[in-house]
Design a protein around this motif. Structure first.
Motif, PDB file in Angstrom:
ATOM      1  N   ALA A 122       0.843  -1.190   0.000  1.00 24.29           N
ATOM      2  CA  ALA A 122       0.000   0.000   0.000  1.00 24.29           C
ATOM      3  C   ALA A 122       0.880   1.242   0.000  1.00 24.29           C
ATOM      4  O   ALA A 122       1.831   1.322   0.774  1.00 24.29           O
ATOM      5  N   PRO A 123       0.597   2.218  -0.839  1.00 23.23           N
ATOM      6  CA  PRO A 123       1.422   3.435  -0.858  1.00 23.23           C
ATOM      7  C   PRO A 123       1.228   4.247   0.419  1.00 23.23           C
ATOM      8  O   PRO A 123       0.178   4.176   1.067  1.00 23.23           O
ATOM      9  N   LEU A 124       2.234   5.031   0.781  1.00 21.01           N
ATOM     10  CA  LEU A 124       2.150   5.907   1.943  1.00 21.01           C
ATOM     11  C   LEU A 124       1.695   7.280   1.480  1.00 21.01           C
ATOM     12  O   LEU A 124       2.346   7.931   0.665  1.00 21.01           O
ATOM     13  N   LEU A 125       0.543   7.738   2.020  1.00 18.05           N
ATOM     14  CA  LEU A 125      -0.042   8.999   1.601  1.00 18.05           C
ATOM     15  C   LEU A 125       0.528  10.158   2.416  1.00 18.05           C
ATOM     16  O   LEU A 125       0.858  10.002   3.595  1.00 18.05           O
ATOM     17  N   ALA A 126       0.603  11.316   1.798  1.00 14.51           N
ATOM     18  CA  ALA A 126       1.020  12.527   2.512  1.00 14.51           C
ATOM     19  C   ALA A 126      -0.126  13.014   3.401  1.00 14.51           C
ATOM     20  O   ALA A 126      -1.305  12.864   3.068  1.00 14.51           O
ATOM     21  N   SER A 127       0.215  13.615   4.542  1.00 15.30           N
ATOM     22  CA  SER A 127      -0.797  14.106   5.471  1.00 15.30           C
ATOM     23  C   SER A 127      -1.600  15.234   4.840  1.00 15.30           C
ATOM     24  O   SER A 127      -1.064  16.084   4.126  1.00 15.30           O
ATOM     25  N   ALA A 128      -2.910  15.231   5.136  1.00 15.80           N
ATOM     26  CA  ALA A 128      -3.775  16.314   4.666  1.00 15.80           C
ATOM     27  C   ALA A 128      -3.771  17.491   5.631  1.00 15.80           C
ATOM     28  O   ALA A 128      -4.377  18.525   5.345  1.00 15.80           O
TER      29      ALA A 128
END
Length: 445
Positions: free
Chosen positions: A32-38
């Motif tokens: 699973a890719p690591l998403l940047a914080s919103a």
């Protein structure tokens, strides 16, 4: 729970000269890719806390595979062994998962309650109330685990590999009493070096990544973002557990009632409110067109509270000032203007008639009025003045006004002696209004 995770039996074998060992050949587990914080640093985000995690898996369900370094005994390759889930559906409040959630969301600029590094959290961070509770439901686990052996052919008791989890998250608002968001994220991580109970470590690490990906969900961020919200600033405690003197705040003084309380009761009940912090219920009353006075233990360190009027109207409030030792708090209510009650700052006399108004035991009893007399003026354990009266108060009355015979506020309901059933026995205590406003730095003009 995780002690039941591995349910396989490894047969003992005699190693012959033809034994060969190669590196683990892993089946593919989709990463699973690591998403940047919103979230951005400095944003006003509501405090959150992980409340529970549910493993929504069937007992006996295969969640992965052990690969035993491709043992070849005289040319025969040992078959991979499946990993089965042995616990069924389980709800946990696991401390390690709480910690990993805290660190993942805190590093992504969210306000998370429950600092795992605070040795005395019960007295500091853990006393804060989260505005939202987060729950995670693990719906899917995939593990590809290498059960490591030595070059001599002995099992090391360590595992490496790759793991993934899919988590459905729910965000619950205690103030609104409902789930306000449901969303789904995935997380995966890899162990290149073997560790004991590596399969458990993979699940924990993948869960932390799924939590970090929750921080990257724009809908999650938008639920927590306080738009047009007034930042609150309750006074910090000093090293002695006291609140330093607060800067003066000038407030208009409402003219006193001069007629008997019965003629003013409709206005009084309209000015007394029920307050919900998400962890309990209490009472409060307006002292200006937008400010409500209540107990600190009613506000419960919450930044955002729900305020309900006797007619059922609901609005929200924020905590402006608070003094835990004197047990008083000042709230700013959205909307308005509202009708304040007059404050009588002069001292009460023994046997003077008084009335308590609040929401005892249940919100449906909002506006309840009880009558009594001043029994004595005494001091609490901190040397602070207290009014003792037999005007009955119960759970939920805390923070409501104590009134004189004309309806002017003379005190704030605080506590009562109770019987074994936790009902008041007629000995009730109230904070003198003059002392309460003075401790909050309020100057009435």
């Amino acid at each position: 729970m995780f002690g039941q995770l591995r349910q396989c039996c490894v047969a003992a074998v005699l190693l012959a000269a033809c034994l060969s060992i190669t590196a683990c050949e892993r089946t593919h587990v989709e990463a699973a890719p690591l998403l940047a914080s919103a979230a951005s640093q400095g944003e006003d985000l509501a405090p959150i806390q992980l409340d529970r995690v549910v493993f929504n898996l069937e007992r006996g369900q295969q969640i992965g595979t052990y690969r035993d370094n491709n043992f070849k005994l005289c040319g025969q390759t040992m078959l991979p062994q499946p990993i089965h889930w042995a616990a069924g559906k389980v709800t946990v409040r696991d401390e390690e998962m709480m910690d990993s959630f805290y660190r993942a969301l805190k590093s992504a600029n969210y306000d998370v309650v429950g600092d795992p590094d605070a040795l005395f959290g019960n007295y500091t961070d853990a006393k804060r109330s989260p505005e939202y509770l987060v729950g995670g439901r693990v719906d899917f686990i995939a593990l590809d685990v290498c059960d490591e052996v030595t070059w001599g052919g002995r099992w090391k008791g360590t595992q490496s590999g790759l793991g993934r989890v899919d988590v459905t998250w729910q965000v619950f608002s205690p103030l609104e009493g409902k789930v306000v968001l449901e969303t789904r994220t995935s997380g995966s991580d890899e162990l290149n070096g073997g560790v004991p109970k590596g399969e458990v470590a993979l699940i924990m690490r993948a869960f932390a990544v799924a939590a970090r990906n929750l921080a990257g969900d724009p809908r999650f961020h938008d639920v927590l973002l306080r738009r047009n919200h007034v930042q609150t600033a309750a006074a910090p405690l000093n090293g002695w557990g006291e609140v330093p003197a607060q800067s003066p705040m000038a407030l208009p003084l409402t003219p006193l009632f001069t007629t008997p309380i019965g003629t003013n009761m409709a206005r009084i009940q309209a000015s007394v409110v029920t307050i919900f912090s998400g962890v309990g219920q209490g009472s409060g009353f307006f002292i200006t067109p937008e400010l409500v006075l209540t107990n600190h233990h009613v506000a419960h360190d919450a930044k955002r509270l729900k305020v309900v009027f006797i007619n059922g109207t609901e609005v929200y409030a924020t905590t402006l000032r608070s003094d835990p030792k004197r047990d008083v708090a000042l709230l700013k209510v959205e909307g308005g203007p509202y009708t304040p009650l007059p404050l009588r700052l002069s001292a009460l006399e023994l046997t003077e008639e008084v009335y308590a108004v609040g929401s005892p035991l249940d919100p449906s009893l909002a506006g309840t009025v009880t009558r009594g007399i001043v029994s004595q003026i005494k001091e609490n354990e901190f040397g602070q003045p207290l009014i003792q009266a037999d005007a009955s108060i119960q759970h939920g009355s805390s923070g409501g006004p104590l009134l004189d015979a004309k309806g002017n506020v003379v005190g704030i309901s605080q506590s009562a002696l109770t019987d074994q059933g936790e009902y008041s026995v007629g000995i009730n205590f109230f904070i003198p209004i003059a002392d309460g406003v003075q401790r909050l730095g309020l100057q009435l003009q």
